[in-house]
Structures are given as C-alpha cells and as structure tokens.
Design a protein around this motif. Structure first.
Motif, PDB file in Angstrom:
ATOM      1  N   LEU A 128       0.831  -1.213   0.000  1.00  0.00           N
ATOM      2  CA  LEU A 128       0.000   0.000   0.000  1.00  0.00           C
ATOM      3  C   LEU A 128       0.860   1.257   0.000  1.00  0.00           C
ATOM      4  CD1 LEU A 128      -2.747  -1.159   2.511  1.00  0.00           C
ATOM      5  CD2 LEU A 128      -2.991  -0.860   0.029  1.00  0.00           C
ATOM      6  N   ALA A 129       1.937   1.247   0.766  1.00  0.00           N
ATOM      7  CA  ALA A 129       2.848   2.411   0.792  1.00  0.00           C
ATOM      8  C   ALA A 129       3.446   2.631  -0.595  1.00  0.00           C
ATOM      9  CB  ALA A 129       3.937   2.207   1.838  1.00  0.00           C
ATOM     10  N   ALA A 130       3.847   1.554  -1.250  1.00  0.00           N
ATOM     11  CA  ALA A 130       4.424   1.675  -2.592  1.00  0.00           C
ATOM     12  C   ALA A 130       3.390   2.219  -3.573  1.00  0.00           C
ATOM     13  CB  ALA A 130       4.946   0.319  -3.057  1.00  0.00           C
ATOM     14  N   LEU A 131       2.151   1.743  -3.475  1.00  0.00           N
ATOM     15  CA  LEU A 131       1.105   2.215  -4.389  1.00  0.00           C
ATOM     16  C   LEU A 131       0.711   3.661  -4.121  1.00  0.00           C
ATOM     17  CD1 LEU A 131      -1.114  -0.966  -4.645  1.00  0.00           C
ATOM     18  CD2 LEU A 131       0.250   0.080  -6.471  1.00  0.00           C
ATOM     19  N   GLN A 132       0.820   4.097  -2.876  1.00  0.00           N
ATOM     20  CA  GLN A 132       0.529   5.513  -2.596  1.00  0.00           C
ATOM     21  C   GLN A 132       1.595   6.407  -3.220  1.00  0.00           C
ATOM     22  OE1 GLN A 132      -1.837   6.712   1.140  1.00  0.00           O
ATOM     23  NE2 GLN A 132      -0.316   5.253   1.885  1.00  0.00           N
ATOM     24  N   LYS A 146       3.163  21.669   2.911  1.00  0.00           N
ATOM     25  CA  LYS A 146       3.152  20.204   2.894  1.00  0.00           C
ATOM     26  C   LYS A 146       2.059  19.767   1.933  1.00  0.00           C
ATOM     27  CE  LYS A 146       2.745  15.975   5.535  1.00  0.00           C
ATOM     28  NZ  LYS A 146       2.556  15.335   6.830  1.00  0.00           N
ATOM     29  N   ALA A 147       2.455  19.068   0.899  1.00  0.00           N
ATOM     30  CA  ALA A 147       1.489  18.590  -0.097  1.00  0.00           C
ATOM     31  C   ALA A 147       0.610  17.507   0.503  1.00  0.00           C
ATOM     32  CB  ALA A 147       2.255  18.047  -1.308  1.00  0.00           C
ATOM     33  N   ASP A 148      -0.520  17.243  -0.159  1.00  0.00           N
ATOM     34  CA  ASP A 148      -1.375  16.141   0.261  1.00  0.00           C
ATOM     35  C   ASP A 148      -0.501  14.893   0.356  1.00  0.00           C
ATOM     36  OD1 ASP A 148      -3.485  17.914   0.129  1.00  0.00           O
ATOM     37  OD2 ASP A 148      -4.136  17.243  -1.849  1.00  0.00           O
TER      38      ASP A 148
END
Length: 153
Positions: free
Chosen positions: A11-15, A145-147
């Motif tokens: 999930l971290a990689a896909l985000q 700080k971006a989304d």
C-alpha cells in the motif's frame, strides 16, 4: 481485514506510484510479480484500495486560486443535507467537502481560475442557496506540505 507487513509495504508503494506494475511491486517487496499482483487484487476487492487517479497540476490547468470555504446552514435536517449535497455535486470547482463539528456545517475545498471566479462561487452560488446563512472563506497562499499518503505503517 487484517493487513500484514507486506500488505502495508504494498500500500505504501502504491501511494507513491499508483501505476507501479506487478513486476515493479514484486521487486520492491521481494515477491514474485504474480504474488504482488494477487495481493493488490485482494486489497482492491476488499475495498482497501478504492481506485487510482492522476495527480494534476492546478496551476498548469489555470486554476490559480485555491480556497477553503466554511459554510453554515440556516436549517438542519435530512432533506436540507440532501439539498446542499446536490448543490455540491453540481460544482466542479468544489473538489472536496466535509461535514464538520463547530460553527461551520461544511468545509469546502475549491479551485478557481481567479478571484473573480471565487467571488462568483461565493456570492452567486453558495450565498444564493436558500439554506446557506453564512460563509467564511480563506484563500490558500502556499502549501508547505502537499497532500500526503495515509499513515498506514
């Protein structure tokens, strides 16, 4: 659904890159491409992954004004909520909306071409709605700080 450390890493990689292929994900997670693909499919089917989007540049699209608008309604109830939600769904410049506790009933995030467009949205659309009693707008000057991705780890 219980997420194991590999699911969380996926999930971290896909985000970071929603277009990553199963092969790229597998290499990053020390899995085969088919294992990575099956895990992603399982997370999609479970609704953990809700979809994929392109992240567009508002400035390059001519949307130079970003603002947050707090809206207070004059009356509250199920029909009033549905009526205001219908208004929100018709306005492309309102990119997200939240119901809130406190003084404001709604918080809207909007992107407009210029201040004239923002003024028109506030006065001709929001304040013209019979349920709206008050609006308070804040124009975004900068976004230090971006989304960010969700804190899943």
């Amino acid at each position: 659904m219980i997420l194991d450390p590999t699911d969380i890493a996926l999930l971290a990689a896909l985000q970071q890159n929603g277009q990553a292929t199963a092969q790229e994900l597998g290499a990053r997670l020390n899995l085969s491409a088919s294992q990575a693909g099956r895990r992603r499919q399982r997370l999609e089917e479970a609704g953990v992954i809700q979809g994929y989007r392109a992240w567009l540049s508002p400035q390059k699209l001519g949307l130079t004004v970003q603002a947050f608008i707090q809206v207070q309604l004059a009356r509250h109830g199920a029909e009033e909520g549905r009526s205001f939600a219908r208004l929100l769904s018709t306005r492309a410049e309102i990119t997200s909306a939240w119901t809130m506790t406190g003084d404001a009933d709604y918080l809207l995030r909007v992107f407009c071409g210029d201040l004239t467009d923002l003024n028109r949205l506030i006065h001709d659309v929001l304040l013209a709605h019979p349920l709206v009693s008050r609006v308070h707008s804040q124009i975004v000057m900068d976004q230090p700080k971006a989304d960010a991705p969700l804190p899943i780890g």
